[in-house]
Scaffold this motif. Structure first.
Motif, PDB file in Angstrom:
ATOM      1  N   ASP A 117      22.578  21.181  35.249  1.00 15.11           N
ATOM      2  CA  ASP A 117      23.885  21.186  34.597  1.00 15.11           C
ATOM      3  C   ASP A 117      25.012  20.934  35.582  1.00 15.11           C
ATOM      4  OD1 ASP A 117      22.923  21.964  31.950  1.00 15.11           O
ATOM      5  OD2 ASP A 117      22.529  23.936  32.841  1.00 15.11           O
ATOM      6  N   ALA A 118      24.780  21.224  36.856  1.00 20.16           N
ATOM      7  CA  ALA A 118      25.837  21.085  37.861  1.00 20.16           C
ATOM      8  C   ALA A 118      25.228  20.827  39.235  1.00 20.16           C
ATOM      9  CB  ALA A 118      26.704  22.346  37.906  1.00 20.16           C
ATOM     10  N   ILE A 119      25.987  20.135  40.079  1.00 19.96           N
ATOM     11  CA  ILE A 119      25.636  19.940  41.484  1.00 19.96           C
ATOM     12  C   ILE A 119      26.684  20.656  42.319  1.00 19.96           C
ATOM     13  CG2 ILE A 119      25.252  18.307  43.353  1.00 19.96           C
ATOM     14  CD1 ILE A 119      23.199  18.045  41.154  1.00 19.96           C
ATOM     15  N   VAL A 120      26.218  21.515  43.212  1.00 23.60           N
ATOM     16  CA  VAL A 120      27.089  22.232  44.135  1.00 23.60           C
ATOM     17  C   VAL A 120      26.792  21.690  45.528  1.00 23.60           C
ATOM     18  CG1 VAL A 120      27.801  24.494  44.967  1.00 23.60           C
ATOM     19  CG2 VAL A 120      26.859  24.261  42.662  1.00 23.60           C
ATOM     20  N   MET A 121      27.822  21.212  46.235  1.00 19.75           N
ATOM     21  CA  MET A 121      27.564  20.600  47.542  1.00 19.75           C
ATOM     22  C   MET A 121      28.464  21.171  48.619  1.00 19.75           C
ATOM     23  SD  MET A 121      27.428  16.576  48.739  1.00 19.75           S
ATOM     24  CE  MET A 121      25.886  16.235  47.897  1.00 19.75           C
ATOM     25  N   GLY A 122      27.831  21.612  49.718  1.00 16.61           N
ATOM     26  CA  GLY A 122      28.548  22.107  50.882  1.00 16.61           C
ATOM     27  C   GLY A 122      27.879  21.619  52.148  1.00 16.61           C
ATOM     28  N   ALA A 123      28.107  22.344  53.261  1.00 17.92           N
ATOM     29  CA  ALA A 123      27.568  21.973  54.576  1.00 17.92           C
ATOM     30  C   ALA A 123      27.982  20.548  54.943  1.00 17.92           C
ATOM     31  CB  ALA A 123      26.052  22.129  54.611  1.00 17.92           C
ATOM     32  N   GLY A 124      29.269  20.276  54.807  1.00 21.09           N
ATOM     33  CA  GLY A 124      29.820  18.945  55.046  1.00 21.09           C
ATOM     34  C   GLY A 124      30.695  18.547  53.876  1.00 21.09           C
ATOM     35  N   LEU A 125      31.644  17.669  54.119  1.00 21.97           N
ATOM     36  CA  LEU A 125      32.547  17.252  53.040  1.00 21.97           C
ATOM     37  C   LEU A 125      31.805  16.382  52.021  1.00 21.97           C
ATOM     38  CD1 LEU A 125      35.793  16.381  55.046  1.00 21.97           C
ATOM     39  CD2 LEU A 125      35.391  18.363  53.574  1.00 21.97           C
ATOM     40  N   PRO A 126      31.830  16.757  50.756  1.00 20.02           N
ATOM     41  CA  PRO A 126      31.091  16.030  49.716  1.00 20.02           C
ATOM     42  C   PRO A 126      31.885  14.848  49.160  1.00 20.02           C
ATOM     43  CG  PRO A 126      32.103  17.958  48.757  1.00 20.02           C
ATOM     44  CD  PRO A 126      32.493  17.961  50.221  1.00 20.02           C
ATOM     45  N   LEU A 127      32.313  13.958  50.034  1.00 23.69           N
ATOM     46  CA  LEU A 127      33.230  12.894  49.620  1.00 23.69           C
ATOM     47  C   LEU A 127      32.569  11.849  48.723  1.00 23.69           C
ATOM     48  CD1 LEU A 127      35.195  12.371  52.962  1.00 23.69           C
ATOM     49  CD2 LEU A 127      35.705  13.914  51.051  1.00 23.69           C
ATOM     50  N   ASP A 128      31.249  11.670  48.838  1.00 20.19           N
ATOM     51  CA  ASP A 128      30.580  10.639  48.046  1.00 20.19           C
ATOM     52  C   ASP A 128      29.870  11.194  46.816  1.00 20.19           C
ATOM     53  OD1 ASP A 128      28.690  11.992  49.514  1.00 20.19           O
ATOM     54  OD2 ASP A 128      27.559  10.225  50.130  1.00 20.19           O
ATOM     55  N   LEU A 129      30.098  12.453  46.489  1.00 19.15           N
ATOM     56  CA  LEU A 129      29.426  13.048  45.330  1.00 19.15           C
ATOM     57  C   LEU A 129      29.780  12.359  44.010  1.00 19.15           C
ATOM     58  CD1 LEU A 129      27.426  15.188  44.447  1.00 19.15           C
ATOM     59  CD2 LEU A 129      29.291  16.858  44.371  1.00 19.15           C
ATOM     60  N   THR A 154      39.468  16.305  49.970  1.00 21.58           N
ATOM     61  CA  THR A 154      38.434  15.991  48.988  1.00 21.58           C
ATOM     62  C   THR A 154      39.041  15.569  47.660  1.00 21.58           C
ATOM     63  OG1 THR A 154      36.918  17.564  50.050  1.00 21.58           O
ATOM     64  CG2 THR A 154      36.422  16.915  47.780  1.00 21.58           C
ATOM     65  N   LEU A 155      40.072  16.271  47.213  1.00 20.07           N
ATOM     66  CA  LEU A 155      40.716  15.923  45.946  1.00 20.07           C
ATOM     67  C   LEU A 155      41.286  14.510  45.977  1.00 20.07           C
ATOM     68  CD1 LEU A 155      42.629  19.218  45.070  1.00 20.07           C
ATOM     69  CD2 LEU A 155      40.737  18.207  43.776  1.00 20.07           C
ATOM     70  N   LYS A 156      41.968  14.158  47.063  1.00 18.86           N
ATOM     71  CA  LYS A 156      42.573  12.823  47.152  1.00 18.86           C
ATOM     72  C   LYS A 156      41.509  11.734  47.146  1.00 18.86           C
ATOM     73  CE  LYS A 156      46.890  14.102  49.482  1.00 18.86           C
ATOM     74  NZ  LYS A 156      47.707  13.965  50.725  1.00 18.86           N
ATOM     75  N   LYS A 157      40.414  11.956  47.876  1.00 18.48           N
ATOM     76  CA  LYS A 157      39.314  10.982  47.888  1.00 18.48           C
ATOM     77  C   LYS A 157      38.706  10.836  46.503  1.00 18.48           C
ATOM     78  CE  LYS A 157      38.868  10.006  52.399  1.00 18.48           C
ATOM     79  NZ  LYS A 157      38.850   8.631  53.001  1.00 18.48           N
ATOM     80  N   TRP A 158      38.472  11.962  45.845  1.00 21.39           N
ATOM     81  CA  TRP A 158      37.857  11.928  44.516  1.00 21.39           C
ATOM     82  C   TRP A 158      38.800  11.298  43.483  1.00 21.39           C
ATOM     83  CZ3 TRP A 158      34.177  16.344  42.705  1.00 21.39           C
ATOM     84  CH2 TRP A 158      33.194  16.550  43.672  1.00 21.39           C
ATOM     85  N   MET A 159      40.086  11.583  43.589  1.00 20.40           N
ATOM     86  CA  MET A 159      41.048  11.055  42.610  1.00 20.40           C
ATOM     87  C   MET A 159      41.104   9.533  42.662  1.00 20.40           C
ATOM     88  SD  MET A 159      44.057  13.944  42.993  1.00 20.40           S
ATOM     89  CE  MET A 159      45.220  13.168  41.859  1.00 20.40           C
ATOM     90  N   ARG A 160      40.926   8.950  43.857  1.00 15.89           N
ATOM     91  CA  ARG A 160      40.895   7.491  43.967  1.00 15.89           C
ATOM     92  C   ARG A 160      39.677   6.913  43.243  1.00 15.89           C
ATOM     93  NH1 ARG A 160      41.693   8.358  49.849  1.00 15.89           N
ATOM     94  NH2 ARG A 160      43.936   8.631  50.178  1.00 15.89           N
ATOM     95  N   GLY A 162      38.574   8.268  40.439  1.00 17.75           N
ATOM     96  CA  GLY A 162      38.695   8.627  39.032  1.00 17.75           C
ATOM     97  C   GLY A 162      37.918   9.864  38.637  1.00 17.75           C
ATOM     98  N   ARG A 163      37.707  10.785  39.570  1.00 18.10           N
ATOM     99  CA  ARG A 163      36.930  11.991  39.264  1.00 18.10           C
ATOM    100  C   ARG A 163      37.595  13.211  39.887  1.00 18.10           C
ATOM    101  NH1 ARG A 163      31.515  13.599  37.530  1.00 18.10           N
ATOM    102  NH2 ARG A 163      31.966  15.755  36.980  1.00 18.10           N
ATOM    103  N   LEU A 164      37.557  14.315  39.179  1.00 14.13           N
ATOM    104  CA  LEU A 164      38.009  15.595  39.693  1.00 14.13           C
ATOM    105  C   LEU A 164      36.852  16.581  39.676  1.00 14.13           C
ATOM    106  CD1 LEU A 164      41.452  16.014  37.888  1.00 14.13           C
ATOM    107  CD2 LEU A 164      41.102  15.594  40.325  1.00 14.13           C
ATOM    108  N   PRO A 165      36.878  17.556  40.551  1.00 16.95           N
ATOM    109  CA  PRO A 165      35.837  18.587  40.505  1.00 16.95           C
ATOM    110  C   PRO A 165      35.923  19.380  39.201  1.00 16.95           C
ATOM    111  CG  PRO A 165      37.061  18.675  42.575  1.00 16.95           C
ATOM    112  CD  PRO A 165      37.815  17.768  41.675  1.00 16.95           C
ATOM    113  N   ASP A 166      34.793  19.876  38.746  1.00 17.86           N
ATOM    114  CA  ASP A 166      34.777  20.747  37.565  1.00 17.86           C
ATOM    115  C   ASP A 166      35.042  22.188  37.971  1.00 17.86           C
ATOM    116  OD1 ASP A 166      33.803  18.947  35.227  1.00 17.86           O
ATOM    117  OD2 ASP A 166      32.537  18.419  36.929  1.00 17.86           O
ATOM    118  N   ALA A 167      34.875  22.489  39.239  1.00 15.08           N
ATOM    119  CA  ALA A 167      35.238  23.769  39.847  1.00 15.08           C
ATOM    120  C   ALA A 167      35.151  23.572  41.352  1.00 15.08           C
ATOM    121  CB  ALA A 167      34.308  24.890  39.400  1.00 15.08           C
ATOM    122  N   ILE A 168      35.817  24.438  42.104  1.00 12.87           N
ATOM    123  CA  ILE A 168      35.768  24.373  43.564  1.00 12.87           C
ATOM    124  C   ILE A 168      35.380  25.745  44.091  1.00 12.87           C
ATOM    125  CG2 ILE A 168      37.050  23.947  45.689  1.00 12.87           C
ATOM    126  CD1 ILE A 168      38.952  22.166  44.075  1.00 12.87           C
TER     127      ILE A 168
END
Length: 384
Positions: A117-129, A154-160, A162-168
């Protein structure tokens, strides 16, 4: 309630813990309570004797690497499906994928294909998620970050894209267990990681970026061990909280009972920080193996540059590995080997990751239901 992808959930998230500490039993039990249960994706073949047998006798390095990667994807599929079967449609079954793992892209795709249902990513910036999950828009995305700067980047990279996190998830490196979101041990206590700084700072960043109306939930993690701490986080503006160690020692935790006893019985002075071979500070219990390693750590790191590159298991599990790459700034041990010893309860050889704070029920090992109930109500069970 925690709102994710049109679901209303209890505001409790179980952190992902590898190798095999949070697999289908724990994640499924937490999800069944209508909270967020998390399978840790790393080297799950350890829970499957048939997969271990298939990958134990291959001598060719490249063939061995490919066989282990394939076996781990099969194991991940089994664990996700097992967790979903336990959950019976309740809560969320998430998968934690470490960005520092060399196979992270395959783990993300396998998780999505297997029904996470969800992917949680850490241990490094998840810029390509966002790109990795573009074919699975129904899968929620939870980056794990530690300070305002990392969140904004991360938000700025994701916004370019067209995606936002569902939670942080906001993880405080001064308290969390396992790999920590700071570059150096000396930075773990820096005030920029304090929840009182990060949560209001991120909420302000939402306003400045024009995404305040999206109401992205913030989930602090690290050192949250009581009902009172949960209330403090909510007052700061959090939507839920994440715990790892407290769930690891629950009755449903997937690790050996000796693993749970080591974590639950550890005192504050038993928990130490050191550099992982993954190049990140880490926190664990000072058990016999770690005691011996720390006594030689400085010598091993200094000697690393003069040694040939080596990999104990020969499958390159990490993008960057101090042992394999002979990097004197990183830890000089095989983390997979030591974590695998811990999950099977080998007190002498295991590496036992643990958070710094005391546990809600002390050294008692109790069910997931009781932990969640206490965190949300303050009512503790009668402990023998």
């Amino acid at each position: 309630m925690l709102k994710v992808k049109n679901k209303s959930l209890l505001p409790i998230v179980q952190g992902g813990m590898g190798v095999g500490i949070s697999a289908h039993r724990l994640a499924g039990a937490v999800a069944a309570e209508n909270a967020v249960g998390t399978v840790a994706s790393v080297d799950l073949r350890r829970h499957h004797p048939d997969l271990m047998e298939q990958t134990s006798r291959i001598k060719d390095r490249e063939a061995n690497k490919q066989a282990i990667w394939k076996a781990n994807c099969i194991a991940l599929d089994r664990e996700i499906r097992g967790a979903r079967e336990i959950a019976q449609g309740r809560g969320l079954v998430a998968v934690n994928v470490m960005r520092a793992v060399s196979q992270y892209q395959e783990y993300v795709r396998q998780s999505c294909e297997s029904g996470a249902d969800a992917i949680v990513m850490g241990a490094g910036l998840p810029l390509d998620l966002p790109e990795l999950t573009a074919d699975f828009p129904h899968v929620a995305l939870f980056p794990i970050l530690s300070d305002v700067r990392g969140v904004v980047l991360t938000l700025k990279k994701w916004m370019r894209k067209g995606r936002l996190p569902d939670a942080i998830v906001i993880e405080h490196p001064a308290y969390a267990g396992g790999h920590l979101g700071a570059a150096k041990k000396e930075e773990l206590e820096h005030e920029r990681f304090d929840f009182e700084v990060v949560i209001p700072g991120v909420l302000e960043a939402f306003r400045e970026l024009g995404i305040e109306s999206e109401k992205i939930p913030l989930i602090p993690a690290g050192g949250i061990n009581s009902h009172e701490k949960v209330l403090e986080m909510f007052k700061l503006g959090a939507s839920a909280v994440q715990l790892g160690t407290a769930f690891a020692v629950s009755e449903e935790g997937d690790a050996h009972i000796e693993f749970k006893k080591i974590l639950a019985g550890a005192k504050r002075e038993d928990v130490v920080e050191f550099m992982s071979c993954a190049g990140l500070p880490a926190r664990a219990v000072r058990t016999p193996w770690l005691e011996k390693y720390l006594a030689r750590e400085e010598h091993l790191m200094k000697a690393a540059e003069t040694k040939d590159h080596q990999c104990t298991l020969a499958w390159d599990c990490l993008v960057s590995c101090g042992l394999r790459d002979a990097n004197p700034k990183h830890g000089q041990f095989c983390i997979d080997h030591q974590l695998a010893a811990a999950v099977r309860g080998d007190v002498q050889k295991g590496l036992f990751f643990r958070g710094k704070a005391s546990l809600p029920f002390g050294s008692a090992i109790r069910p997931v239901h009781e932990l969640i109930h206490y965190l949300l109500t303050g009512e503790k069970p009668l402990l023998a």
